[in-house]
Design a protein around this motif. Structure first.
Motif, short mmCIF file in Angstrom:
data_model
loop_
_atom_site.label_atom_id
_atom_site.label_comp_id
_atom_site.label_asym_id
_atom_site.label_seq_id
_atom_site.Cartn_x
_atom_site.Cartn_y
_atom_site.Cartn_z
N ALA A 1 -26.85 -30.21 -33.55
CA ALA A 1 -26.14 -28.79 -33.43
C ALA A 1 -26.92 -27.48 -33.04
CB ALA A 1 -25.02 -29.50 -34.36
N TRP B 1 -19.56 -25.31 -42.32
CA TRP B 1 -19.70 -25.67 -41.59
C TRP B 1 -20.60 -26.69 -40.38
CZ3 TRP B 1 -18.69 -23.94 -35.46
CH2 TRP B 1 -18.37 -24.82 -34.58
N ALA C 1 -22.58 -29.93 -38.16
CA ALA C 1 -22.11 -30.73 -37.07
C ALA C 1 -23.77 -31.32 -36.69
CB ALA C 1 -22.44 -29.83 -35.83
N TYR D 1 -23.39 -30.68 -28.43
CA TYR D 1 -22.74 -31.24 -27.25
C TYR D 1 -22.87 -30.97 -25.52
CZ TYR D 1 -18.02 -33.12 -25.64
OH TYR D 1 -17.09 -33.79 -25.08
N VAL E 1 -15.27 -32.18 -31.90
CA VAL E 1 -16.38 -31.79 -31.37
C VAL E 1 -15.71 -30.57 -31.81
CG1 VAL E 1 -15.08 -32.39 -29.03
CG2 VAL E 1 -17.25 -31.06 -28.56
N ALA E 2 -16.41 -29.17 -31.38
CA ALA E 2 -15.84 -27.75 -31.46
C ALA E 2 -16.72 -27.35 -30.43
CB ALA E 2 -15.85 -27.43 -33.23
N THR E 3 -16.10 -26.09 -30.03
CA THR E 3 -16.26 -25.57 -28.85
C THR E 3 -15.83 -24.08 -29.70
OG1 THR E 3 -15.96 -27.37 -27.13
CG2 THR E 3 -15.78 -24.87 -26.72
N GLY F 1 -13.72 -23.85 -32.25
CA GLY F 1 -13.53 -23.43 -33.22
C GLY F 1 -12.41 -22.88 -33.63
N THR G 1 -18.46 -31.96 -37.72
CA THR G 1 -18.37 -32.54 -36.35
C THR G 1 -18.95 -33.44 -35.74
OG1 THR G 1 -18.34 -30.23 -34.86
CG2 THR G 1 -16.58 -30.23 -35.36
N ARG H 1 -21.09 -30.47 -31.68
CA ARG H 1 -20.86 -28.33 -31.31
C ARG H 1 -21.24 -28.35 -30.17
NH1 ARG H 1 -24.11 -25.89 -36.52
NH2 ARG H 1 -22.23 -26.45 -37.61
N THR H 2 -21.12 -27.35 -29.41
CA THR H 2 -21.24 -27.21 -27.78
C THR H 2 -22.06 -25.53 -28.17
OG1 THR H 2 -18.58 -26.80 -27.62
CG2 THR H 2 -20.01 -25.64 -25.71
#
Ligand SMILES: [Zn+2]
Length: 217
Positions: free
Chosen positions: A35, A47, A49, A53, A176-178, A180, A202, A205-206
């Motif tokens: 990520a 956070w 990840a 993503y 998934v978080a874009t 947040g 997550t 993560r994007t």
């Protein structure tokens, strides 16, 4: 039984190349990117990840979410726990693992909530190191899916309500978080219900949007 039938009809093939592999073949596993680093959303103390993503990781997450590829859940959970390098830090002292739930309608339509499946698998693995329980703390208020929103509505995140008083320290799991915004909305609700520490993990993560090259006059 149904899982076994499904596997017989749709053999486990790697989502990257279509060759047999569970859930990702060794060759495609080599293409996975960690990520990208990103600051935690508002209200989240840390956070973690597992993957960026994109590519094969994105395909695995999408298959779990929309096609119920549950066989990939333990694999994602392993990668998530591996990414939680400092989760055992005493300042976090995680009591409960929970998830950012999807709406009741979508849960009913799909028959499961992918974030809950991930949270339960992550809690099982964290249980080797920490005394944690997995508990559903949040309900999602009715509203449009985040993926269909743009701009301010998306940044605000979905509306959540708590099911019970929140424990002191909570780990929120999502697929998934874009922006947040979902994690921030969950943190806001949990803190209002008594949580003092809220961390998040997550599966993906994007990556940040690429800045277009400057145009020459
Ligand atoms: Zn492959």
């Amino acid at each position: 039984m149904l899982d076994a039938l499904f596997t017989a009809v749709f053999p486990l093939v790697c989502p990257g190349c279509g060759r047999p592999g569970h859930p990702v073949c060794a060759g495609c596993a080599g293409t996975l990117h960690p990520a990208p680093s990103a600051p935690p959303p508002v209200g989240i103390d840390a956070w973690w990840a597992a993957f960026a993503y994109e590519g094969v990781a994105r395909e695995v997450v999408v298959r779990v979410k929309y096609r119920g590829a549950r066989a990939a859940v333990p694999w994602l959970a392993d990668a998530m726990v591996d990414a939680m390098v400092d989760a055992l830090d005493p300042r976090f002292a995680i009591d409960v693992v929970t998830w950012a739930p999807t709406s009741r309608e979508r849960r009913r339509a799909r028959g499961f909530d992918q974030a809950e499946l991930l949270a339960r698998a992550v809690a099982r693995r964290l249980g080797d190191h920490l005394d944690v329980r997995c508990l559903g703390l949040l309900d999602r208020r009715p509203g449009p899916p985040q993926t269909g929103l743009a701009g301010a509505a998306r940044r605000e995140g979905p509306g959540y309500a708590v099911r019970r008083r929140a424990p002191r320290s909570v780990l929120v799991v999502d697929d998934v978080a874009t922006t947040g915004a979902t994690l921030a909305a969950a943190a806001r609700t949990l803190r209002a219900a008594g949580a003092r520490v809220v961390v998040a993990c997550t599966a993906a993560r994007t990556p940040p949007p690429r800045t277009p090259p400057p145009t020459r006059p």
